[in-house]
Design a protein around this motif. Structure first.
Motif, short mmCIF file in Angstrom:
data_model
loop_
_atom_site.label_atom_id
_atom_site.label_comp_id
_atom_site.label_asym_id
_atom_site.label_seq_id
_atom_site.Cartn_x
_atom_site.Cartn_y
_atom_site.Cartn_z
N GLU A 12 0.84 -1.19 0.00
CA GLU A 12 0.00 0.00 0.00
C GLU A 12 0.88 1.24 0.00
O GLU A 12 1.95 1.25 0.61
N ILE A 13 0.40 2.28 -0.67
CA ILE A 13 1.11 3.55 -0.69
C ILE A 13 0.27 4.56 0.09
O ILE A 13 -0.93 4.69 -0.15
N ASN A 14 0.90 5.25 0.97
CA ASN A 14 0.21 6.27 1.74
C ASN A 14 0.10 7.54 0.87
O ASN A 14 1.11 8.18 0.57
N VAL A 15 -1.10 7.90 0.43
CA VAL A 15 -1.30 9.03 -0.47
C VAL A 15 -1.67 10.32 0.25
O VAL A 15 -1.82 11.35 -0.39
N VAL A 16 -1.81 10.29 1.54
CA VAL A 16 -2.20 11.48 2.30
C VAL A 16 -1.22 12.63 2.11
O VAL A 16 -1.64 13.77 1.88
N PRO A 17 0.10 12.42 2.17
CA PRO A 17 1.01 13.55 1.94
C PRO A 17 0.88 14.14 0.54
O PRO A 17 0.99 15.35 0.36
N TYR A 18 0.61 13.31 -0.45
CA TYR A 18 0.44 13.81 -1.82
C TYR A 18 -0.81 14.67 -1.93
O TYR A 18 -0.82 15.69 -2.61
N ILE A 19 -1.87 14.26 -1.26
CA ILE A 19 -3.11 15.05 -1.27
C ILE A 19 -2.88 16.39 -0.60
O ILE A 19 -3.34 17.43 -1.08
N ASP A 20 -2.15 16.41 0.50
CA ASP A 20 -1.84 17.67 1.19
C ASP A 20 -1.07 18.62 0.28
O ASP A 20 -1.37 19.81 0.19
N VAL A 21 -0.08 18.09 -0.40
CA VAL A 21 0.73 18.92 -1.30
C VAL A 21 -0.14 19.45 -2.43
O VAL A 21 -0.04 20.63 -2.81
N MET A 22 -1.01 18.63 -3.00
CA MET A 22 -1.87 19.07 -4.09
C MET A 22 -2.83 20.17 -3.63
O MET A 22 -3.10 21.11 -4.38
N LEU A 23 -3.37 20.06 -2.44
CA LEU A 23 -4.27 21.09 -1.93
C LEU A 23 -3.53 22.41 -1.72
O LEU A 23 -4.06 23.49 -2.04
N VAL A 24 -2.31 22.34 -1.23
CA VAL A 24 -1.52 23.57 -1.06
C VAL A 24 -1.23 24.20 -2.41
O VAL A 24 -1.37 25.41 -2.59
N LEU A 25 -0.86 23.39 -3.41
CA LEU A 25 -0.61 23.92 -4.76
C LEU A 25 -1.87 24.53 -5.36
O LEU A 25 -1.81 25.58 -6.02
N LEU A 26 -3.01 23.88 -5.16
CA LEU A 26 -4.27 24.41 -5.67
C LEU A 26 -4.56 25.78 -5.07
O LEU A 26 -4.94 26.72 -5.80
N ILE A 27 -4.37 25.95 -3.79
CA ILE A 27 -4.60 27.24 -3.13
C ILE A 27 -3.63 28.29 -3.67
O ILE A 27 -4.03 29.42 -3.97
N ILE A 28 -2.37 27.92 -3.85
CA ILE A 28 -1.39 28.87 -4.37
C ILE A 28 -1.79 29.33 -5.77
O ILE A 28 -1.77 30.53 -6.08
N PHE A 29 -2.17 28.40 -6.64
CA PHE A 29 -2.56 28.77 -8.00
C PHE A 29 -3.84 29.60 -8.03
O PHE A 29 -3.99 30.50 -8.85
N MET A 30 -4.77 29.30 -7.12
CA MET A 30 -6.01 30.09 -7.08
C MET A 30 -5.74 31.52 -6.65
O MET A 30 -6.39 32.45 -7.12
N VAL A 31 -4.78 31.70 -5.77
CA VAL A 31 -4.46 33.05 -5.29
C VAL A 31 -3.67 33.83 -6.33
O VAL A 31 -3.90 35.02 -6.54
#
Length: 142
Positions: A12-31
């Motif tokens: 199994e791969i823990n994807v939680v850190p990847y989701i956190d990074v993607m959400l931060v990038l999404l917020i940065i691009f939206m701003v």
């Protein structure tokens, strides 16, 4: 004797850190998206005109604001530094040599004298631009 139970490897791969990074990038691009897309404030004249085809390259936009200052927007990048007429024609001429089919559009404030727009268009044609378009706003419905 005591037998040891053999453990199977966990695949199994823990994807939680990847989701956190993607959400931060999404917020940065939206701003940052509204900041990047800002251009020169120009009050365009109104008129019924055909828009550029959606499959064409982003146009090179030479702008004149209400104070008569020249600006150059290349595709999605916006240059907010004031240029003179010679600098605008030199930069557009260099870009047209690299991409001859790229559209060039003049975006001028409605209060600018007609002579300033014509001088910009002549300067652009002298730099090698085959055709110069004029940007307008759609007329408001009454």
């Amino acid at each position: 004797m005591y037998q040891r139970k053999r453990r199977r490897p966990v695949a199994e791969i823990n994807v939680v850190p990847y989701i956190d990074v993607m959400l931060v990038l999404l917020i940065i691009f939206m701003v940052t998206a509204p900041i990047v897309s800002q251009g020169v404030k120009v009050e365009l004249p109104q008129g019924n005109a055909e828009s550029l085809p959606p499959d064409s390259k982003p146009p090179i936009v030479a702008s004149i604001d209400a104070a008569g200052q020249y600006f150059l927007n290349i595709g999605s990048s916006s240059n907010s530094e004031v240029m003179d007429l010679e600098q605008v024609s030199t930069e557009v001429g260099a870009l047209i040599q690299l991409e001859p089919l790229r559209p060039v559009v003049v975006k001028a404030d409605r209060t600018i004298p007609y002579e300033s727009v014509i001088q910009l268009m002549i300067s652009l044609q002298g730099a090698g631009v085959p055709a110069v378009g004029l940007m307008t706003d759609s007329p408001k419905e009454k």
